[in-house]
Scaffold this active site. Structure first.
Site, PDB file in Angstrom:
ATOM      1  N   ASP A   1       0.850  -1.184   0.000  1.00  0.00           N
ATOM      2  CA  ASP A   1       0.000   0.000   0.000  1.00  0.00           C
ATOM      3  C   ASP A   1       0.889   1.239   0.000  1.00  0.00           C
ATOM      4  O   ASP A   1       1.814   1.354   0.815  1.00  0.00           O
ATOM      5  CB  ASP A   1      -0.912   0.012   1.229  1.00  0.00           C
ATOM      6  CG  ASP A   1      -2.014   1.054   1.107  1.00  0.00           C
ATOM      7  OD1 ASP A   1      -3.009   0.756   0.421  1.00  0.00           O
ATOM      8  OD2 ASP A   1      -1.869   2.143   1.688  1.00  0.00           O
TER       9      ASP A   1
ATOM     10  N   ASN B   1      -2.246  12.885  -3.462  1.00  0.00           N
ATOM     11  CA  ASN B   1      -3.146  13.356  -4.525  1.00  0.00           C
ATOM     12  C   ASN B   1      -3.695  14.743  -4.219  1.00  0.00           C
ATOM     13  O   ASN B   1      -3.813  15.597  -5.113  1.00  0.00           O
ATOM     14  CB  ASN B   1      -4.307  12.369  -4.708  1.00  0.00           C
ATOM     15  CG  ASN B   1      -3.954  11.223  -5.632  1.00  0.00           C
ATOM     16  OD1 ASN B   1      -3.056  11.330  -6.453  1.00  0.00           O
ATOM     17  ND2 ASN B   1      -4.653  10.113  -5.499  1.00  0.00           N
TER      18      ASN B   1
ATOM     19  N   HIS C   1      -4.144  14.562  -9.133  1.00  0.00           N
ATOM     20  CA  HIS C   1      -4.332  13.175  -9.549  1.00  0.00           C
ATOM     21  C   HIS C   1      -3.423  12.778 -10.716  1.00  0.00           C
ATOM     22  O   HIS C   1      -3.094  11.595 -10.868  1.00  0.00           O
ATOM     23  CB  HIS C   1      -5.799  12.935  -9.918  1.00  0.00           C
ATOM     24  CG  HIS C   1      -6.705  12.916  -8.714  1.00  0.00           C
ATOM     25  ND1 HIS C   1      -6.827  11.820  -7.906  1.00  0.00           N
ATOM     26  CD2 HIS C   1      -7.500  13.876  -8.172  1.00  0.00           C
ATOM     27  CE1 HIS C   1      -7.679  12.083  -6.926  1.00  0.00           C
ATOM     28  NE2 HIS C   1      -8.097  13.333  -7.060  1.00  0.00           N
TER      29      HIS C   1
ATOM     30  N   ASP D   1      -1.254   9.511 -10.717  1.00  0.00           N
ATOM     31  CA  ASP D   1      -1.241   8.483 -11.763  1.00  0.00           C
ATOM     32  C   ASP D   1       0.185   8.145 -12.194  1.00  0.00           C
ATOM     33  O   ASP D   1       0.510   6.988 -12.493  1.00  0.00           O
ATOM     34  CB  ASP D   1      -2.039   8.960 -12.979  1.00  0.00           C
ATOM     35  CG  ASP D   1      -3.541   8.891 -12.748  1.00  0.00           C
ATOM     36  OD1 ASP D   1      -3.954   8.282 -11.736  1.00  0.00           O
ATOM     37  OD2 ASP D   1      -4.289   9.441 -13.566  1.00  0.00           O
TER      38      ASP D   1
ATOM     39  N   GLU E   1      -4.589   2.386  -4.661  1.00  0.00           N
ATOM     40  CA  GLU E   1      -3.132   2.482  -4.472  1.00  0.00           C
ATOM     41  C   GLU E   1      -2.558   1.212  -3.861  1.00  0.00           C
ATOM     42  O   GLU E   1      -1.435   1.210  -3.354  1.00  0.00           O
ATOM     43  CB  GLU E   1      -2.795   3.687  -3.587  1.00  0.00           C
ATOM     44  CG  GLU E   1      -3.225   3.557  -2.134  1.00  0.00           C
ATOM     45  CD  GLU E   1      -4.634   4.040  -1.867  1.00  0.00           C
ATOM     46  OE1 GLU E   1      -4.936   4.349  -0.693  1.00  0.00           O
ATOM     47  OE2 GLU E   1      -5.443   4.110  -2.815  1.00  0.00           O
TER      48      GLU E   1
END
Length: 338
Positions: free
Chosen positions: A212, A220, A225, A229, A255
């Site tokens: 994780d 983010n 975002h 990404d 994630e």
């Protein structure tokens, strides 16, 4: 590979194959029927050698590995023939297009010559009958030229459609199993592989790593975002590079990532996880607009080794508990379930 067995022999091969598939928890699908039919027939010694090795190592034949063996040993000739046929078809289409282009040029030129000749005849005192003949020829030539151009356009459209369909087929095959952002296999593939291993009664070994990204929501929120990404894409590339087959890295969701190590002990998984942790910690991403270098990316890891009679859900739950412990203990670390 071509099968030419009679009915009696085919039935005997299936009679032998099905108990083996049950014994090793092989999913009963057409691909696996063909694979194990070929195995018991002993017609492809290289396949039997590979399957025997796989069973000794994993206690089963994982689905992805089975697909690979099927392609390499059962239908390799058919695939070659199919690819050759596609290439020949495309080559033929290209050749036909070139020939049509050539014919269209000559027809167009011929039409121009006749039209010029008709003008000269009309301006002269030639025979009216001859003039009519030339006129009809000119009309027919114009019609031929138009038809040829239309045919040429149809050929080009057909060629483009063949190429597009080929690419679409390739994408469709991948889309059902791939995560488009990271390029890793998705949860669907992971579930299939894990269920097969945990459903085996042959003392298969398997270890799971759950990963994780630490504070990803905050990341983010701070950087956007698009940058998030990019981090996920980097994770995908890193896991692909570090996890050689048959190790299976997947995007588990959001994630969170998972790595399934079939035939491996938890100690080996811990070494891989620690190596990944260090490389993730060393990630440096530069923002194009501000020029700021982001160096705060870390990840936490939880490991569980499969215990006989444990379900897939139980194995995932223990890995999740180890992952939770890693986060509660300060994140950016590896924890192994007892």
């Amino acid at each position: 590979m071509k099968f030419s067995d009679n009915t009696t022999q085919s039935a005997e091969y299936l009679r032998q194959a099905i108990p083996l598939m049950v014994k090793y928890n092989i999913p009963p699908n057409p691909l696996n029927y063909a694979l194990w039919y070929t195995y018991v027939s002993k017609k492809v010694p290289s396949l039997n050698y590979k399957i025997d090795q796989t069973l000794d190592t994993y206690g089963t034949c994982p689905s992805l590995l089975g697909e690979q063996l099927f392609r390499e040993h059962v239908i390799s000739d058919d695939l070659t023939d199919s690819e050759d046929t596609k290439k020949q078809l495309l080559a033929l289409t290209n050749t036909l297009t070139e020939q049509v282009d050539h014919a269209a040029e000559h027809t167009s030129y011929y039409g121009s010559v006749l039209e010029d000749s008709l003008v000269e005849l009309n301006n002269s005192e030639g025979s009216p009958q001859l003039s009519n003949i030339i006129s009809r020829l000119a009309e027919n030539t114009a019609s031929i030229t138009e038809s040829t151009h239309l045919f040429q356009q149809q050929i080009m459209e057909a060629q483009a459609e063949i190429i597009a369909l080929k690419e679409e087929l390739k994408r469709t095959r991948l889309d059902a199993r791939m995560d488009p952002l990271t390029g890793l296999f998705n949860r669907r593939v992971f579930d299939t592989e894990l269920e097969q291993v945990t459903g085996s009664n042959n003392h298969a070994k398997a270890t799971l790593i759950m990963i994780d990204i630490d504070h990803f929501k905050d990341f983010n929120d701070e950087y956007g975002h698009l940058m998030g990404d990019k981090v996920l894409q980097y994770f995908g590339k890193l896991l692909k590079a570090e996890c050689q087959e048959p190790i299976l890295p997947v995007r588990f969701g959001g994630e969170e990532f998972a790595i399934l190590l079939i035939g491996k002990e938890k100690e080996e998984a811990a070494v891989l996880a620690e190596n990944l942790r260090k490389k993730i910690q060393a990630i440096r991403i530069k923002q194009k607009k501000s020029g700021k270098v982001i160096s705060s990316i870390t990840a936490s890891f939880g490991i569980s080794q499969w215990v006989q009679a444990e379900t897939a859900e139980q194995m995932i739950e223990r890995a999740d508990q180890a992952l939770y412990l890693a986060k509660e203990s300060g994140r950016n670390q590896v924890q192994t379930a007892a």
